[in-house]
Design a protein around this motif. Structure first.
Motif, short mmCIF file in Angstrom:
data_model
loop_
_atom_site.label_atom_id
_atom_site.label_comp_id
_atom_site.label_asym_id
_atom_site.label_seq_id
_atom_site.Cartn_x
_atom_site.Cartn_y
_atom_site.Cartn_z
N PRO A 1 0.96 -1.15 0.09
CA PRO A 1 -0.03 0.13 0.00
C PRO A 1 0.89 1.18 -0.21
O PRO A 1 0.58 2.21 -0.43
N LEU A 2 2.12 1.15 0.54
CA LEU A 2 3.06 2.36 0.52
C LEU A 2 3.77 2.52 -0.65
O LEU A 2 4.57 3.63 -0.84
N GLN B 1 1.82 -10.06 4.79
CA GLN B 1 2.65 -9.95 3.56
C GLN B 1 2.06 -10.94 2.91
O GLN B 1 2.23 -10.69 1.50
N VAL C 1 -0.59 -0.86 7.86
CA VAL C 1 -0.07 -0.28 6.83
C VAL C 1 -0.84 0.80 5.80
O VAL C 1 -0.45 1.88 5.50
S1 SF4 Z 1 5.38 -5.64 4.69
FE1 SF4 Z 1 3.94 -4.15 4.42
S2 SF4 Z 1 4.83 -2.15 4.38
FE2 SF4 Z 1 6.44 -3.74 4.37
S3 SF4 Z 1 6.93 -3.94 1.87
FE3 SF4 Z 1 5.22 -5.51 2.67
S4 SF4 Z 1 3.11 -4.37 2.26
FE4 SF4 Z 1 4.99 -3.08 2.30
#
Ligand code: SF4
Ligand SMILES: Cc1cc2nc3c(=O)[nH]c(=O)nc-3n(C[C@H](O)[C@H](O)[C@H](O)COP(=O)(O)OP(=O)(O)OC[C@H]3O[C@@H](n4cnc5c(N)ncnc54)[C@H](O)[C@@H]3O)c2cc1C
Length: 482
Positions: free
Chosen positions: A60-61, A100, A451
């Motif tokens: 999402p980021l 994840q 997130v």
């Molecule tokens: S753990 Fe969450 S914030 Fe980190 S890369 Fe993966 S989806 Fe993005």
């Protein structure tokens, strides 16, 4: 020396060593340690640098994952951290608790092609935990101080992320929270075995050390109205989360031994902090020696069952009306819970609680089956006729999800516009229909993920900066004209 990438052909997927069940099921420490240095870099070097970073799209980021994986594999940890924190205010926290498998790692090209994903979350945590250990993460010192002030209601991840970004820009930031500790659900919802509390405290302490004022035990609606906060600050961010618990219906649900998930988890987290919690001492919010039934299939339910195990429950069952494939919680968490001895009753719906006003002895449930997909494509469930059964229980925990509280009424601002879900309506800059009042996190999206709250908080900071600059420019014009 440049480290070779695309090592997935020679280095197999390996996460940090999960603590053994016999050990971890008796304490609230995180079940995964940080990667040891050579292993973290080695795992990062598995990235194929595919050039089509679906992992980034799945995050999402939009974190620059392939780039910080490469830097970490080369041992250039400070640069990796710098890149990572450019897009995320809480990288080591997301690295620990993002699902994840549904986000970055689920989209990884290696995962899709059968080689098993790069351990993105664990490397993300490895990078930023290293930065903390090395002392690279210092209080924020903005290039220039601005006079405009921002009030943030809610010290959860949405509020923290916005405060971080706004303070960097030089704004004077005050965070208000009704709890006695900052962190929101990171502090009082999510248990320590997923996220140890010092990892949250060092983040909130850093904000305080950066000049962000923390006003705790302050409830907007009780201690101030929204209008009063708007008088005090140039802009406001509402990041209050969603806390109205959905409840069971049916005979017996009003018993004192039927408790809400968040009451239960908050009590457990408070005990972890060393607080005296009367309902824990009395046994009402303590699973020790009990047969526990948790109703629900999301992350909250998984946290409840695993907390009950650690409190020494006699048995722990989880009732969920759909099957494993259709549950909303993370599969990884279900796996951990099963390893820790939790029994899952899939396709089971509670119908009644047997007991009296102060105690329960069983949950009457019925078997369900999956029907045709509904409008959203999700398969509906229907009861199997005559398939009722009883599950022995001394403590029933309701983990059915959360709705938004009635913020317009609570905040004395009936003009605040809501969506049809009761969450706050915002525009593309995260601004509500009230000029200069922004919103972020669960109170906008409904119960979601850390997130997403971080993303919203960061986006809101950008929106607020744009709005505040325009406001300052307008005021300068008026002053010049006067
Ligand atoms: S753990 Fe969450 S914030 Fe980190 S890369 Fe993966 S989806 Fe993005
Ligand atoms: C048990 C549980 C487990 C979860 N596990 C995960 C997980 O593993 N991974 C994941 O990504 N997500 C998880 N989530 C979801 C995640 O915690 C939330 O999506 C996230 O915390 C939302 O952030 P937020 O800042 O919007 O709100 P919150 O974290 O809820 O913070 C809101 C803050 O606002 C304060 N507040 C509310 N009203 C007022 C008021 N009137 N005045 C002052 N302060 C107020 C509250 O005290 C709170 O501190 C979990 C949620 C729960 C409940």
């Amino acid at each position: 020396m440049a480290q070779k990438m695309a090592e997935f052909v020679t280095v197999s997927h390996r996460g940090p060593n999960k603590r053994a069940v016999e050990e971890r099921a008796h304490d609230f420490k995180e079940i995964y340690p940080i990667f040891p240095a050579p292993q973290g870099g080695k795992q990062a070097s598995r990235c194929s640098q595919c050039g089509v970073p679906f992992c980034q799209t799945g995050c999402p980021l939009q974190n620059n994952i392939p780039d910080w994986l490469r830097l970490a594999s080369e041992g250039r940890m400070k640069e990796a951290w710098s890149l990572s924190e450019a897009t995320s205010a809480l990288p080591e926290i997301c690295g620990r608790i993002c699902p994840q498998d549904r986000l970055c790692e689920g989209s990884c090209v290696l995962e899709q092609s059968g080689w098993e994903t790069v351990t993105i979350g664990a490397v993300e945590r490895y990078i930023t935990d290293t930065a903390w250990a090395e002392g690279w993460i210092e209080p924020i010192r903005p290039a220039a101080e601005l006079t405009q002030s921002v009030g943030i209601v809610g010290a959860g991840p949405g509020g923290i992320a916005a405060a971080d970004r706004l303070r960097r820009l030089g704004y004077q930031v005050t965070i208000y929270d009704r709890y006695d500790r900052a962190g929101g659900l990171l502090t009082y919802g999510i248990p320590g075995f997923k996220l140890e509390k010092p990892a949250v405290e060092r983040r909130t302490q850093r904000l305080a050390d950066s000049g962000v004022e923390m006003v705790l035990n302050f409830e907007v609606g009780r201690d101030a109205t929204l209008a009063q906060l708007r008088e005090k600050h140039d802009a406001i961010l509402i990041a209050t989360g969603v806390y109205k618990a959905k409840r069971l219906t049916g005979p017996g649900v009003g018993s004192d031994a039927v408790v809400r998930a968040l009451d239960y988890l908050t009590a457990s987290n408070r005990v972890g902090f060393g607080d005296a919690v009367a309902d824990y001492e009395s046994g009402r919010l303590n699973a020790a020696g009990k047969s526990v039934v948790v109703v629900g299939g999301g992350d909250t339910a998984m946290d409840c069952v695993r907390t009950a195990v650690r409190q020494g429950a006699r048995s722990v069952s989880c009732l969920y009306r759909r099957d494993r494939e259709n549950m909303p919680g993370s599969r990884r968490e279900v796996g951990h819970a099963e390893e820790e001895g939790v029994k899952f009753e899939w396709l089971a719906l509670p119908k009644a609680i047997h007991g009296d006003a102060s105690s329960v002895d069983a949950v009457r449930a019925t078997r369900m089956r999956l029907g045709a997909p509904d409008a959203s494509g999700r398969r509906a469930v229907e009861e199997v006729p005559g398939a009722e059964f009883d599950l022995s229980a001394d403590l029933v925990i309701e983990a059915l999800g959360f709705d938004a509280e009635d913020i317009p009424t609570l905040f004395g601002a009936p003009e605040l516009k809501l969506t049809r879900h009761g969450t706050l309506h915002v525009d593309r800059d995260q601004m509500t229909n009230l000029d200069g009042v922004f919103a972020a996190g669960d109170i906008v999206r409904g119960a979601s993920l850390v997130v997403w709250a971080v993303k919203d908080g960061q986006d809101a900071a950008l929106g607020m900066d744009k709005w505040l600059r325009a406001k300052a420019a307008r005021e300068t014009v008026l002053e010049t004209a006067a």
